[in-house]
Motif scaffolding. Sequence first.
Motif, PDB file in Angstrom:
ATOM      1  N   MET A 223      57.070  47.616   7.542  1.00 24.25           N
ATOM      2  CA  MET A 223      56.950  47.191   8.939  1.00 24.25           C
ATOM      3  C   MET A 223      57.117  45.604   9.293  1.00 24.25           C
ATOM      4  SD  MET A 223      53.524  48.462  10.875  1.00 24.25           S
ATOM      5  CE  MET A 223      53.491  49.764   9.737  1.00 24.25           C
TER       6      MET A 223
ATOM      7  N   PRO B 251      59.626  45.060  13.297  1.00 24.49           N
ATOM      8  CA  PRO B 251      59.446  46.028  14.207  1.00 24.49           C
ATOM      9  C   PRO B 251      60.691  46.356  15.085  1.00 24.49           C
ATOM     10  CG  PRO B 251      57.554  44.741  13.958  1.00 24.49           C
ATOM     11  CD  PRO B 251      58.816  43.894  13.239  1.00 24.49           C
ATOM     12  N   ALA B 252      60.945  47.323  15.591  1.00 22.55           N
ATOM     13  CA  ALA B 252      62.252  47.388  16.330  1.00 22.55           C
ATOM     14  C   ALA B 252      61.963  46.753  17.894  1.00 22.55           C
ATOM     15  CB  ALA B 252      62.758  48.806  16.579  1.00 22.55           C
ATOM     16  N   ASP B 253      60.659  46.659  18.192  1.00 28.47           N
ATOM     17  CA  ASP B 253      60.396  46.408  19.327  1.00 28.47           C
ATOM     18  C   ASP B 253      60.382  44.625  19.695  1.00 28.47           C
ATOM     19  OD1 ASP B 253      58.426  46.457  17.782  1.00 28.47           O
ATOM     20  OD2 ASP B 253      56.948  47.714  19.276  1.00 28.47           O
TER      21      ASP B 253
ATOM     22  N   GLU C  89      55.827  54.351  12.174  1.00 29.13           N
ATOM     23  CA  GLU C  89      55.275  52.816  12.423  1.00 29.13           C
ATOM     24  C   GLU C  89      55.066  52.357  13.734  1.00 29.13           C
ATOM     25  OE1 GLU C  89      57.715  50.600   9.742  1.00 29.13           O
ATOM     26  OE2 GLU C  89      56.704  51.217   7.914  1.00 29.13           O
ATOM     27  N   ARG C  90      56.237  52.758  14.324  1.00 26.79           N
ATOM     28  CA  ARG C  90      56.193  52.177  15.739  1.00 26.79           C
ATOM     29  C   ARG C  90      54.987  52.774  16.459  1.00 26.79           C
ATOM     30  NH1 ARG C  90      58.355  54.097  20.136  1.00 26.79           N
ATOM     31  NH2 ARG C  90      59.453  55.742  18.860  1.00 26.79           N
TER      32      ARG C  90
ATOM     33  N   LEU D  33      52.234  53.964  15.352  1.00 26.83           N
ATOM     34  CA  LEU D  33      51.047  53.542  14.756  1.00 26.83           C
ATOM     35  C   LEU D  33      50.677  52.023  15.339  1.00 26.83           C
ATOM     36  CD1 LEU D  33      48.407  53.304  13.098  1.00 26.83           C
ATOM     37  CD2 LEU D  33      49.920  52.670  11.042  1.00 26.83           C
ATOM     38  N   ARG D  34      51.626  51.192  15.464  1.00 26.44           N
ATOM     39  CA  ARG D  34      51.586  49.787  16.065  1.00 26.44           C
ATOM     40  C   ARG D  34      51.168  49.688  17.643  1.00 26.44           C
ATOM     41  NH1 ARG D  34      55.827  48.238  13.415  1.00 26.44           N
ATOM     42  NH2 ARG D  34      57.110  48.538  15.670  1.00 26.44           N
ATOM     43  N   GLU D  35      52.047  50.746  18.039  1.00 24.83           N
ATOM     44  CA  GLU D  35      51.786  50.739  19.703  1.00 24.83           C
ATOM     45  C   GLU D  35      50.410  51.307  19.666  1.00 24.83           C
ATOM     46  OE1 GLU D  35      56.102  51.776  21.138  1.00 24.83           O
ATOM     47  OE2 GLU D  35      54.853  53.358  21.165  1.00 24.83           O
TER      48      GLU D  35
END
Lengths: 119, 519
Positions: free
Chosen positions: A1, A4-6, B346-347, B349-351
């Motif tokens: 991680m 992050p793509a964002d 992962e995205r 989870l992060r969000e």
Amino acid sequence: MTAPADDFAIREMAGCTVVTVLADLDIGTVDAFKDLVGEAIAAGRPVVVDMTACAYADSTGLRAIAKTHAGGPAGSGLVVAPKGTVRRLFAITGFDVALAPFETLDAALQHAAEKGPAA
Amino acid sequence: MALVGIYPTFGADKPPACLDFPGWGTVQPLHRRSERIPEDASGRSLAAVDLVAGVSATALSAPDRRALFQSVAQACVDRDCSYAAILDAAGARLAEAGTRGDTTRGEPFSLGDGIVGRLELGLPAGLAGPPLAQHLVRALTAVLAAAAARVEAFANQHRVADRLQRALLPPDLPDHAAVRFHAAYRPATDETVVGGDWYDAFEIGDGRIGVSIGDVAGHGLEAAVAMGEARRAIRTAAAGFGSPSEMLDYVNGILALQDSVGMATAIAGFYDPRDGTFRYASAGHPPPILVGPDRRPHALPAGGLPLGLGANGASPDWTVTVDPGTSIVMYTDGLLEYSRDILAGERILRETIAGTDLAATTAPAEALHAAIFSTVENTDDAATLVLQGLGDGPSRSLRSSAFPNAAAIARGTLRRHLHDLGASREASERVLCAVGEAVANAIEHGREGGAFEVDVDHAGGVLHVEVRNEGPWREFHESEERGRGLPIMQAFADGVSVTTTSSTTGIRLTFGLSETAAS
């Protein structure tokens, strides 16, 4: 991680790859930034770095922007409109002169179209 | 065997527009009403749960459909039904409400192992003719058959979860003045893939608290037993180790002697209340996520080789400070891999973490599971352990391993200080830029695997921040490559001094916090 793509948004516009920096561009995100820019340059497209939405950069991030400016095809590393803190960092480091950032994305794209290889 | 009756009713607020009913309804638990429920065909006595289906004219989205099933299932589980069969006598119920009209009889439906229910539906007189009623009843039957299957899956899931948790997971987590622990475990929805996830937190006796989370490869009873052995091996070893990395390597050797444990990933570490740090190491486990008071999630370092591969290969020891308001979320890959797309996992989870106020939630681990598994099914089991710092305000001293994301974490802590001090936006910007440079320098040029510290001191409108790292000062201002950090510190701080020895470097930055002191 780790990347992050964002943290970044990538768009293809007018033959250029526009990398919009959404995250803080610091020692924690700079490697992902370099990877994205490296991929675009390897694909032969000029890179426009849009700093409009970036709230913070440290010297590692600034160095990466300078390298983008220096490398890649003609018209690469065009930088768009840092604001606030990042604008002041540009002034302190002389980037405001050395990189001559554009005020708008359109201006940067137009410049790339004039200077760069045919898209 | 218990029977769950689901009675479709159509209230005044649900007019016959529902007659172009698309196939899904909303179901709400109403109240227990056990009279009038007949025995089933084999004469067993039946408990009953009433549910009312208010049928919507609008097609429900997939998540709403899932919510429908879950509400039915949860209602059954809440009422201790181990099995659900569906439906009888809807017409009679509707008659009670004075809405009796045409009654139509649905086809019996099954879960694949025999008929479990039959739907009868009454419609208000004059509102619908038999063909529409048949259409409705078919659609509802499909809903309810799926709901029944769901109920059964839930019942299985709960049985397995109960068994695992009671036998192998710690019944209680430590209660401490400076930190609290929250955990959640969710077995896979498919009983056959229940696996070997565990979490643990325990007081060691020397003041420290041991923490572990992990995932034994494989599924079923063997994995569950192996999980118990791995968890206990870490517990037993903890008191004898200061270094989590050395402890994991030791545990790796212990597990190699036990045939039952194949491969496992794990994070193990110690929370030390004396300096508020969490020191941990990883054996091939997904990285923990640190969430500061600003709710920004930051991935922490992990790495290492899984246990059970033979060679020792734990990651280095990593240290982070657990400030008040800071949460460290540790989890197993069941929280990521449900879609077979780990990056997407992962995205999400992060969000989810960013969108959940972990510090204000009474059960943060459960809250994360509930949020994530409201839209996806957990095809693997998932365990989550949240370590939260308690108390007021950030600690004035932050200690961290030098890893890239530590810079953003340190700035988050500092931002909280500046907010507490009432510093202006302009002053905060100066402090964050200058200290951010000092921290980036400490991370970039400190000793490999070393740590850095940030001390904050405030008196008389003057803020002192000292950033120290292991490793000698590098003459970075002499090189073009590194030459921009020091000018930035000098531009933003009112004073910059560097002290260096052969083993450490300290950068002391001074700021006047009143507006006029700005440079």
